[in-house]
Enzyme design. Structure first.
Site, PDB file in Angstrom:
ATOM      1  N   HIS A  87      -7.292  -7.916  12.329  1.00 43.12           N
ATOM      2  CA  HIS A  87      -7.941  -6.597  12.310  1.00 43.12           C
ATOM      3  C   HIS A  87      -9.223  -6.705  13.136  1.00 43.12           C
ATOM      4  CE1 HIS A  87      -6.127  -5.896   8.061  1.00 43.12           C
ATOM      5  NE2 HIS A  87      -5.552  -5.040   8.862  1.00 43.12           N
ATOM      6  N   GLN A 141       0.815  -1.217   0.000  1.00 44.79           N
ATOM      7  CA  GLN A 141       0.000   0.000   0.000  1.00 44.79           C
ATOM      8  C   GLN A 141       0.855   1.275   0.000  1.00 44.79           C
ATOM      9  OE1 GLN A 141      -3.022  -0.313   3.085  1.00 44.79           O
ATOM     10  NE2 GLN A 141      -3.804  -2.233   2.255  1.00 44.79           N
ATOM     11  N   ASP A 194       0.724   0.502   8.993  1.00 46.72           N
ATOM     12  CA  ASP A 194      -0.471   0.019   8.311  1.00 46.72           C
ATOM     13  C   ASP A 194      -0.496   0.324   6.810  1.00 46.72           C
ATOM     14  OD1 ASP A 194      -2.942  -1.039   7.785  1.00 46.72           O
ATOM     15  OD2 ASP A 194      -4.084   0.286   9.067  1.00 46.72           O
ATOM     16  N   ARG A 198     -11.003   1.611  -0.008  1.00 47.68           N
ATOM     17  CA  ARG A 198     -10.780   0.197  -0.268  1.00 47.68           C
ATOM     18  C   ARG A 198     -11.047  -0.135  -1.741  1.00 47.68           C
ATOM     19  NH1 ARG A 198     -13.773  -5.047   2.393  1.00 47.68           N
ATOM     20  NH2 ARG A 198     -15.318  -4.455   0.848  1.00 47.68           N
ATOM     21  N   HIS A 203      -7.683 -12.498   8.729  1.00 45.07           N
ATOM     22  CA  HIS A 203      -7.774 -11.090   8.327  1.00 45.07           C
ATOM     23  C   HIS A 203      -8.640 -10.249   9.257  1.00 45.07           C
ATOM     24  CE1 HIS A 203      -9.392  -7.593   6.154  1.00 45.07           C
ATOM     25  NE2 HIS A 203      -8.196  -7.534   5.606  1.00 45.07           N
ATOM     26  N   HIS A 244      -6.023  -2.153  15.515  1.00 47.76           N
ATOM     27  CA  HIS A 244      -6.958  -1.021  15.595  1.00 47.76           C
ATOM     28  C   HIS A 244      -7.723  -1.022  16.925  1.00 47.76           C
ATOM     29  CE1 HIS A 244      -5.855  -0.137  11.542  1.00 47.76           C
ATOM     30  NE2 HIS A 244      -6.420  -1.229  11.056  1.00 47.76           N
TER      31      HIS A 244
HETATM   32 ZN    ZN Z   1      -4.280  -3.300   8.257  1.00 50.30          ZN
END
Ligand code: ZN
Length: 446
Positions: A225, A55, A313, A76, A201, A262
């Site tokens: 997550h 990312q 992240d 996303r 995930h 998170h």
């Molecule tokens: Zn992440």
């Protein structure tokens, strides 16, 4: 290898004239009161406990508002479009650049939450662990420590709907996942300090049957997550009758091996219950701000005895000091108060020690301290810089975190590998040139 520092942050506090002997990547001896030439200030270098390195290539591409209200979910959608372009070579080029930047920011290692397993449209590469091998190769090239976390991604939502579009590159059956894990284990054999863990995930992307089994499938760290977005909380609550963290505390065997990424959306009861499990909270303040996730309950978490670390992240910006600063500033903005996390002591010191301890624990990389037996994960600050001039001890850390700039990290050692010198990563030029060429091609194709 012998390192000297005029001052260093040791487990019991600041010490002067510190001599550190390193053998085979680990700290073999720490002696104080020994004068010598070397570094001004040495600190334990924290682990970046949550990253999706690919990312990094999207940084700056998603900051214009599209129709209506822009959200995590529109971000996303672009991420999935971008994914349709990435080859294994691209992934390695981007990962290496991100890792160079992480080292220069002061991170000793990264927990790579790796979910890009397959070619565009699904299927498998000739080597099912091809993409893991690319991440591992980038770690080898850059010398950054790696905790590799291949991701299990089975479904498009809590209701078990099939994967679609960009998600087809993530999905794994139990069998293909096992081959990815095995391939990753082999590819890591040349990296002495690398750790292999697992990452279901999220509650929305993994079946309950798999969630029940995951703790028995690895001896390494487990990251997930959790409770990042309000829509995710509503989805889990509607399907399972409990909020995500309530559900996880009641149904998963959470302990110190787990890292909950998170954990933004928690009631105070959830915060206390999750902290008691001794799972680490994986906070990503820059990304959480960038995506509009919300504010983690820092004081509630610390009061309940919770530990945390920080991660970059989405890699929209890679800065250790800024992650810590933004963590505290978000608390101040939310509570209209100052020095919220510190409770009567130095904020910089508390944030640093917690991030080092929690990051190392989440990575399966020891205790995050400068002491005998630990990996030599160390960073040196430019104590002569004007922003740190005249500061000592805790105040120096406060100055670095709140008033410093990224370039104050002069040197970094990851498991004893001296990969940042005079503020630059030793492989920066080659890695950067390849990344630049990759980015030109990818952006032209978007
Ligand atoms: Zn992440």
């Amino acid at each position: 290898m012998i390192l000297h520092a005029a001052t260093a942050l040791l487990p019991h506090g600041w010490a002067r004239d510190v001599r550190i002997r390193v053998e085979q990547g680990r700290i073999a001896e720490v002696t104080t009161g020994v004068a010598g030439q070397g570094n001004g200030v040495l600190l334990p270098a924290p682990v970046n406990l949550h990253s999706h390195t690919f990312q990094r290539a999207m940084a700056g591409l998603t900051e214009a508002r599209t129709a209506g209200q822009d959200s995590f979910w529109t971000w996303r959608a672009l991420m999935y479009r971008f994914l349709d372009r990435l080859s294994p070579e691209d992934v390695q080029a981007i990962a290496a650049q991100a890792m160079v930047e992480m080292a220069e920011a002061g991170f000793s290692a990264v927990c790579e939450f790796h979910y890009l397993h397959h070619p565009v449209g699904g299927g498998t590469y000739a080597d099912p662990a091809e993409m893991s091998a690319r991440i591992i190769a980038a770690a080898g090239e850059t010398g950054l420590g790696l905790t590799h976390l291949p991701v299990i991604y089975e479904q498009g939502g809590v209701d078990g709907r099939a994967l679609s579009g960009g998600q087809l590159r993530f999905g794994s059956s139990q069998n293909t996942y096992a081959t990815v894990l095995e391939g990753a284990r082999k590819a890591m054999s040349g990296l002495p300090d690398a750790v292999l863990g697992m990452a279901p995930h999220s509650l929305r992307a993994v079946s309950r049957a798999t969630l029940d089994r995951v703790a028995g499938m690895t001896e390494g760290p487990i990251h997930i997550h959790i409770a990042e977005q309000l829509a995710e909380v509503a989805e889990v609550e509607a399907a399972w009758g409990a909020r995500p963290v309530d559900w996880a505390v009641a149904n998963l065997p959470l302990d110190g091996r787990w890292c909950m990424i998170h954990a933004t959306q928690m009631t105070s009861a959830e915060t206390a219950a999750l902290a008691r499990t001794s799972a680490v909270a994986g906070l990503c303040p820059i990304t959480e701000a960038n995506l509009g996730d919300g504010i983690f309950d820092g004081p509630g978490w610390l009061t309940a005895g919770g530990g945390f670390g920080v991660g970059s992240d989405s890699n929209v910006r890679i800065s250790l000091a800024e992650e810590l600063r933004l963590l505290e500033y978000s608390q101040r903005l939310g509570r209209k108060a100052r020095a919220v996390m510190a409770d009567g002591r130095s904020t910089g010191r508390l944030l640093w020690e917690e991030a080092a301890k929690g990051g190392a624990k989440a990575a399966g990389r020891g205790r995050g301290r400068i002491e005998v037996g630990e990996w030599a994960d160390l960073l040196a600050l430019d104590a002569g810089d004007l922003r740190l001039e005249g500061f000592d001890g805790d105040q120096l850390l406060d100055a670095f975190v709140f008033a410093g700039r990224d370039g104050l990290v002069t040197d970094l050692w990851s498991a004893g590998r001296h990969i940042v010198r005079q503020g630059r990563h030793i492989a920066r030029d080659a890695v950067e040139a390849r990344f630049r060429a990759t980015m030109r091609r990818l952006r032209d194709a978007l």
